[in-house]
Design a protein around this motif. Structure first.
Motif, PDB file in Angstrom:
ATOM      1  N   THR A 238      38.383  45.670  39.966  1.00 15.66           N
ATOM      2  CA  THR A 238      37.832  44.778  40.997  1.00 15.66           C
ATOM      3  C   THR A 238      38.526  43.429  40.960  1.00 15.66           C
ATOM      4  O   THR A 238      38.888  42.873  42.001  1.00 15.66           O
ATOM      5  CB  THR A 238      36.312  44.620  40.802  1.00 15.66           C
ATOM      6  OG1 THR A 238      35.724  45.912  40.772  1.00 15.66           O
ATOM      7  CG2 THR A 238      35.699  43.815  41.930  1.00 15.66           C
ATOM      8  N   ALA A 239      38.733  42.904  39.744  1.00 16.68           N
ATOM      9  CA  ALA A 239      39.371  41.589  39.612  1.00 16.68           C
ATOM     10  C   ALA A 239      40.784  41.603  40.194  1.00 16.68           C
ATOM     11  O   ALA A 239      41.266  40.591  40.712  1.00 16.68           O
ATOM     12  CB  ALA A 239      39.394  41.168  38.145  1.00 16.68           C
ATOM     13  N   SER A 240      41.440  42.764  40.152  1.00 18.03           N
ATOM     14  CA  SER A 240      42.836  42.840  40.612  1.00 18.03           C
ATOM     15  C   SER A 240      42.961  42.643  42.124  1.00 18.03           C
ATOM     16  O   SER A 240      44.050  42.426  42.638  1.00 18.03           O
ATOM     17  CB  SER A 240      43.458  44.178  40.195  1.00 18.03           C
ATOM     18  OG  SER A 240      42.926  45.229  40.975  1.00 18.03           O
ATOM     19  N   TYR A 241      41.846  42.726  42.857  1.00 16.76           N
ATOM     20  CA  TYR A 241      41.912  42.496  44.305  1.00 16.76           C
ATOM     21  C   TYR A 241      41.963  41.016  44.658  1.00 16.76           C
ATOM     22  O   TYR A 241      42.240  40.650  45.782  1.00 16.76           O
ATOM     23  CB  TYR A 241      40.670  43.087  45.004  1.00 16.76           C
ATOM     24  CG  TYR A 241      40.559  44.581  44.921  1.00 16.76           C
ATOM     25  CD1 TYR A 241      41.640  45.389  45.252  1.00 16.76           C
ATOM     26  CD2 TYR A 241      39.371  45.192  44.521  1.00 16.76           C
ATOM     27  CE1 TYR A 241      41.537  46.772  45.179  1.00 16.76           C
ATOM     28  CE2 TYR A 241      39.254  46.574  44.444  1.00 16.76           C
ATOM     29  CZ  TYR A 241      40.350  47.359  44.777  1.00 16.76           C
ATOM     30  OH  TYR A 241      40.236  48.705  44.705  1.00 16.76           O
ATOM     31  N   TYR A 242      41.650  40.159  43.704  1.00 14.74           N
ATOM     32  CA  TYR A 242      41.492  38.732  44.011  1.00 14.74           C
ATOM     33  C   TYR A 242      42.694  37.927  43.529  1.00 14.74           C
ATOM     34  O   TYR A 242      43.304  38.260  42.510  1.00 14.74           O
ATOM     35  CB  TYR A 242      40.223  38.192  43.343  1.00 14.74           C
ATOM     36  CG  TYR A 242      38.974  38.733  43.983  1.00 14.74           C
ATOM     37  CD1 TYR A 242      38.439  38.122  45.108  1.00 14.74           C
ATOM     38  CD2 TYR A 242      38.346  39.877  43.494  1.00 14.74           C
ATOM     39  CE1 TYR A 242      37.309  38.624  45.725  1.00 14.74           C
ATOM     40  CE2 TYR A 242      37.210  40.392  44.102  1.00 14.74           C
ATOM     41  CZ  TYR A 242      36.700  39.759  45.211  1.00 14.74           C
ATOM     42  OH  TYR A 242      35.588  40.267  45.814  1.00 14.74           O
ATOM     43  N   PRO A 243      43.020  36.841  44.281  1.00 17.47           N
ATOM     44  CA  PRO A 243      44.205  36.053  43.915  1.00 17.47           C
ATOM     45  C   PRO A 243      44.077  35.372  42.552  1.00 17.47           C
ATOM     46  O   PRO A 243      45.038  35.338  41.793  1.00 17.47           O
ATOM     47  CB  PRO A 243      44.322  35.020  45.050  1.00 17.47           C
ATOM     48  CG  PRO A 243      43.059  35.078  45.830  1.00 17.47           C
ATOM     49  CD  PRO A 243      42.402  36.396  45.540  1.00 17.47           C
TER      50      PRO A 243
END
Ligand code: ATP
Length: 231
Positions: free
Chosen positions: A101-106
């Protein structure tokens, strides 16, 4: 524009067949505040959130996130979401879910920091499906905040939790507010609104029937009780 609201519904209407789930609702979330949406089942709270998330379109009125159409990727990147029904891949471990999930955010939060915030540091190696309901809610909260959202949507975040778990989650929400995050929260619990909210919006049958501070709402409820008792 410092004063521009982070979320705004203006005259927002949503119908499902003959039923009007949301009837010309005006609602804003200002930057840095927590707005609690209160109201009975079917009042339109989830529908209001759905419009702001771009999950459904309004039949009439305006719906904006950061002054933009909620379906714009530039708007979506800036929000975090914890919905009532979360379908998550059951076999993934909590740590894997968080990393993914964290990998989707800048600019994601560090995994350890997110886990500590949500109180799930000891659950990272466990498969999501094997967790208790309360633990799953905490993981859902962690997933909602791992991207450092500017605006967080929490749809009945503490439903079914015991009082200790609720208070821990409230502390985490307060920490986010202190960081400058804005929150739109729905709840059935007046004490949850009292613990957290700067302002409350009470809805029933698709309309907003009260908007103001929790204290003002308390006073109104008390007044009605006195009036009922004296008639
Ligand atoms: P709860 O506290 O139970 O979550 P709520 O305040 O979130 O209630 P909504 O879920 O927004 O209420 O529902 C408002 C009304 O719209 C309800 O009468 C509901 O039956 C109806 N509704 C919501 N979504 C749909 C849908 N997808 N199809 C048909 N009717 C819907």
């Amino acid at each position: 524009l410092a004063s521009r609201p982070v979320a705004r519904l203006a005259g927002a209407t949503r119908r499902y067949g003959q039923q009007t789930a949301l009837d010309a609702v005006d609602l804003v979330v200002q930057r840095g505040e927590l707005l609690a949406l209160l109201g009975p089942n079917g009042a339109g709270k989830t529908t209001a959130i759905g419009l702001l998330l771009g999950l459904a379109r309004a039949d009439a009125g305006t719906v904006e996130l950061f002054g933009m159409d909620p379906q714009r990727i530039e708007a979506r990147r800036r929000i975090g979401v914890m919905l009532q029904s979360a379908e998550l891949p059951p076999t993934l471990r909590v740590g894997e879910l968080l990393r993914l999930t964290a990998s989707y955010y800048p600019v994601p939060r560090r995994l350890e920091e997110t886990a500590a915030m949500a109180g799930i540091g000891d659950l990272l190696k466990r498969p999501y499906a094997k967790l208790s309901g309360g633990q799953q809610r905490r993981v859902q909260f962690a997933l909602a905040v791992c991207g450092r959202p500017e605006l967080l949507f929490l749809d009945e975040p503490t439903v079914g939790m015991d009082i200790e778990a609720r208070q821990k989650l409230w502390a985490a929400i307060r920490q986010l507010i202190a960081e400058g995050c804005s929150v739109l929260l729905t709840t059935h619990y007046l004490e949850e609104a009292e613990a957290l909210a700067d302002r409350v919006c009470v809805m029933t049958r698709g309309r907003v029937i009260h908007e103001g501070t929790v204290e003002a709402l308390r006073a109104r409820v008390a007044l009605r009780r006195i009036r009922c008792a004296s008639t």
